[in-house]
Write an enzyme that holds these catalytic residues in place. Structure first.
Site, PDB file in Angstrom:
ATOM      1  N   HIS A 306       0.859  -1.188   0.000  1.00 59.68           N
ATOM      2  CA  HIS A 306       0.000   0.000   0.000  1.00 59.68           C
ATOM      3  C   HIS A 306       0.891   1.234   0.000  1.00 59.68           C
ATOM      4  O   HIS A 306       1.953   1.235   0.622  1.00 59.68           O
ATOM      5  CB  HIS A 306      -0.890   0.019   1.264  1.00 59.68           C
ATOM      6  CG  HIS A 306      -2.054   0.926   1.146  1.00 59.68           C
ATOM      7  ND1 HIS A 306      -1.963   2.280   1.360  1.00 59.68           N
ATOM      8  CD2 HIS A 306      -3.338   0.679   0.794  1.00 59.68           C
ATOM      9  CE1 HIS A 306      -3.145   2.829   1.172  1.00 59.68           C
ATOM     10  NE2 HIS A 306      -4.005   1.880   0.823  1.00 59.68           N
ATOM     11  N   ASP A 364      -7.899  -5.489  -0.025  1.00 63.63           N
ATOM     12  CA  ASP A 364      -8.316  -6.294  -1.184  1.00 63.63           C
ATOM     13  C   ASP A 364      -7.930  -7.756  -1.047  1.00 63.63           C
ATOM     14  O   ASP A 364      -8.394  -8.598  -1.802  1.00 63.63           O
ATOM     15  CB  ASP A 364      -7.692  -5.716  -2.457  1.00 63.63           C
ATOM     16  CG  ASP A 364      -8.217  -4.321  -2.723  1.00 63.63           C
ATOM     17  OD1 ASP A 364      -7.428  -3.361  -2.664  1.00 63.63           O
ATOM     18  OD2 ASP A 364      -9.435  -4.193  -2.932  1.00 63.63           O
TER      19      ASP A 364
END
Ligand code: SDX
Length: 429
Positions: A306, A364
Site C-alpha cells: 500500500h 483487497d
C-alpha cells in the site's frame, strides 16, 4: 505572530515558504508561491510527498495502521455502526441522532429507484461486458436524467445529487449484475435495509421468495463500511480533479469509477482472487512468492502492499474476521482459497523481502474471498468497491467545492522533449 516556515535555496537564491500544521499528522510546506519566487517547480510523480488539499473527512496513519473517519476509528464504526450511519458521518461530519438517522435512511431509501429509461442503457451492452464498463457508462449517463441536481453552486442541489448517488449505486450495480447473468432486473424494496436491499436486488428471482440471510447482510454492510472512504487515494483524487473544473457530480463519480477499475487500485480485489485461484494449492505458494520478489518479473502479490500503510491495513484485519464469519455461516470454512490465502499471508509476513519493503495484506486481500462466498463473480468485486466508495467520493467532492482555496487543478511538468526546431518539408526528410 509569524508562523513556521521552510527555507528553500535554489541557485543561491533562498525563499521562505510557510509551514502549515493540521490537527494531527504531518505538517505541510506551502509551495504555492515557489514558481513565482524561483521559477522552479517541485517534482513528485505519484504524489508520494504531496498534499493536494485540506480535508476533515478521513485520517490515515500508515506507520501505525490507523484509519479515522471524522475522528472515529474504523474498527468502532465497523463493529458498532451501519453503512448509512457512516454515510451520514462522512457527509455531515457528525454521527446522526436517532431522529436524524431515521430521516436520512428514509431519504436514501426513497431515491433508490432509477429512471425507467435507464434500463434501456443496459441493452446496448454485450451480456459479457465487464460490469465495471457498464457502471462507467450508466453512472455517467445519470447526468442525462437529473438536470435538477447538477448546479454545483447550489448546496441543496449538491446534497440531492449526493443522496441520489448513494441511493442509486446499489440499484445500478445490481442491474449490471443481473444483465451480466441474463436474469431480469429486481426493483428495490423500501422495507429492506441498504445492504439487504442490495443482496435482494442481486439474488432474488421472480419465480420464488428470496429471504436475505441477516448474517450475510451484516457482512455486506460491514464490507461497505470498510470501503467507504480512504483519504486522497487515486480515484478520490480523480473525482476531486474532475470536480475542480465544475463538472457535474455524476460525471465526476463516473471518472472515479474508471480510475478505481485499475488492478493497482480497486481492481486488486478481483486480481487477488484470480491470483489465489491461479496459485490453487498451498504447495505452489513459494513459486509465486519468488516471482513477486524477482525484479525482472512484473508479477506482484495482489492484495499486498500500500502506498500509505507500512503496517497492517486496519481494514484488512476486520475484513479477515468478516471472511471467517461468512465462510462459517455458509459452511465453507474449509474453502481451499482461504487456506491458500492464510498460508500466503503467513509466509509473506515472515519473508525478509516483504518485511523490509513493509508489504502487508491490504483490504483487497480478503475481500475477494468473502465476495465470492457471498455469490458474486470476480467481475463484480470492483463494482461493489465502487458502490461503497461512492459516499467517500461524494463527501470529498462536496468538501472540495466548499473549500475557498480550491481552484481548477492544473499541474505543470518537467519538459524533457525536443527544444524549439523548424519544420522540415517532406522532400528534405
Ligand atoms: C487500494 O490509496 C489507497 O488508499 C488505495 C486503497 C483505497 O482504499 O482507496 O487503499 C485501495 O488500492 C489498495 C491497494 C490495492 N493494490 C494491490 O494490492 C496491488 C498490489 N500492490 C502494488 O501494486 C503496490 O503495493 C501499490 C500499488 C498498492 C502501492 O504501490 P507504491 O506505493 O507505488 O509502491 P511501489 O510500487 O513503489 O512498491 C514499493 C516496493 C517496490 O520494490 P522496489 O522497486 O522498491 O524494489 O515494493 C514492491 C515494489 O516492487 N512491491 C511489491 C508489491 N507491492 C509493492 N512486491 C511484490 N508484491 C507486491 N504486491
Amino acid at each position: 505572530m509569524a508562523g513556521k516556515s521552510a527555507t528553500v535555496t535554489v541557485n543561491d537564491k533562498s525563499v521562505e515558504l510557510p509551514v502549515r500544521s493540521g490537527s494531527i499528522g504531518p505538517e505541510v510546506v506551502d509551495i504555492g508561491t515557489l514558481y513565482k519566487q524561483t521559477g522552479q517547480f517541485t517534482y513528485d510523480p505519484g504524489f508520494t510527498s504531496t498534499a493536494s488539499c485540506e480535508s476533515k473527512i478521513t485520517y490515515i496513519d500508515g506507520d501505525e495502521g490507523i484509519l479515522l473517519h471524522r475522528g472515529f476509528p474504523i474498527e468502532q464504526l465497523a463493529e458498532q455502526g451501519d453503512f448509512l450511519e457512516v454515510c451520514y458521518l462522512l457527509l455531515y461530519g457528525e454521527l446522526p441522532t436517532k431522529t436524524q438517522k431515521i430521516d436520512f435512511d428514509h431519504r436514501v431509501t426513497h431515491h433508490t429507484m432509477v429512471h425507467e429509461q435507464m434500463s434501456r442503457f443496459f441493452t446496448g451492452f454485450r451480456r459479457d461486458a465487464h460490469p465495471m464498463a457498464v457502471m462507467c457508462g450508466c453512472v455517467g449517463a445519470l447526468s442525462a436524467f437529473y438536470h435538477d441536481s447538477t448546479d454545483i453552486t447550489d448546496p441543496h442541489q449538491r446534497m440531492v445529487a449526493s443522496l441520489r448517488m448513494i441511493a442509486k449505486m446499489p440499484t445500478l450495480a445490481a442491474m449490471a449484475y443481473k444483465y451480466h447473468i441474463g436474469q431480469p432486473f429486481v426493483y428495490p424494496k423500501n422495507d429492506l435495509d441498504y445492504a439487504s436491499n442490495f443482496l435482494h436486488m442481486c439474488f432474488a428471482v421472480p419465480c420464488e421468495e428470496y429471504k436475505v440471510n441477516p448474517v450475510l447482510a451484516r457482512a455486506m454492510d460491514r464490507i461497505f463500511i470498510l470501503h467507504a472512504d480512504h483519504e486522497q487515494n487515486a480515484s478520490t483524487s480523480t473525482v476531486r480533479l474532475a470536480g475542480s473544473s465544475g463538472a457535474n457530480p455524476f460525471a465526476c463519480i463516473a471518472a472515479g469509477i474508471a480510475c478505481l477499475w485499475g488492478p493497482a487500485h480497486g481492481g486488486a480485489n478481483e486480481a487477488a482472487l484470480n491470483m489465489l485461484a491461479e496459485i490453487g494449492t498451498v504447495d505452489r505458494i513459494p513459486e509465486y512468492v519468488a516471482k513477486a520478489k524477482d525484479k525482472n518479473d512484473p508479477f506482484r502479490l495482489m492484495g499486498f502492499g500500500h502506498r500509505v500503510y507500512k503496517n497492517y491495513d486496519p481494514r484488512a484485519k476486520i475484513m479477515q474476521k468478516t471472511t471467517h464469519e461468512v465462510l462459517a455461516e455458509l459452511g465453507h470454512k474449509d474453502d481451499p482459497l482461504l487456506q491458500v490465502a492464510m498460508e500466503l499471508e503467513r509466509i509473506a509476513l515472515t519473508d525478509p523481502y516483504f518485511i523490509e519493503k513493509k508489504l502487508y495484506p491490504n483490504i483487497d486481500f480478503y475481500s475477494g474471498i468473502t465476495l465470492k462466498a457471498l455469490g458474486f463473480p470476480t467481475t463484480m468485486f470492483t463494482v461493489l468497491f465502487a458502490l461503497a466508495r461512492t459516499v467517500g467520493w461524494i463527501a470529498q467532492w462536496n468538501e472540495m467545492i466548499e473549500d475557498p482555496e480550491q481552484r481548477i487543478g492544473r499541474p505543470r511538468q518537467l519538459y524533457v522533449g525536443e527544444p524549439k526546431r523548424d519544420y522540415v518539408p517532406v522532400s528534405k526528410r
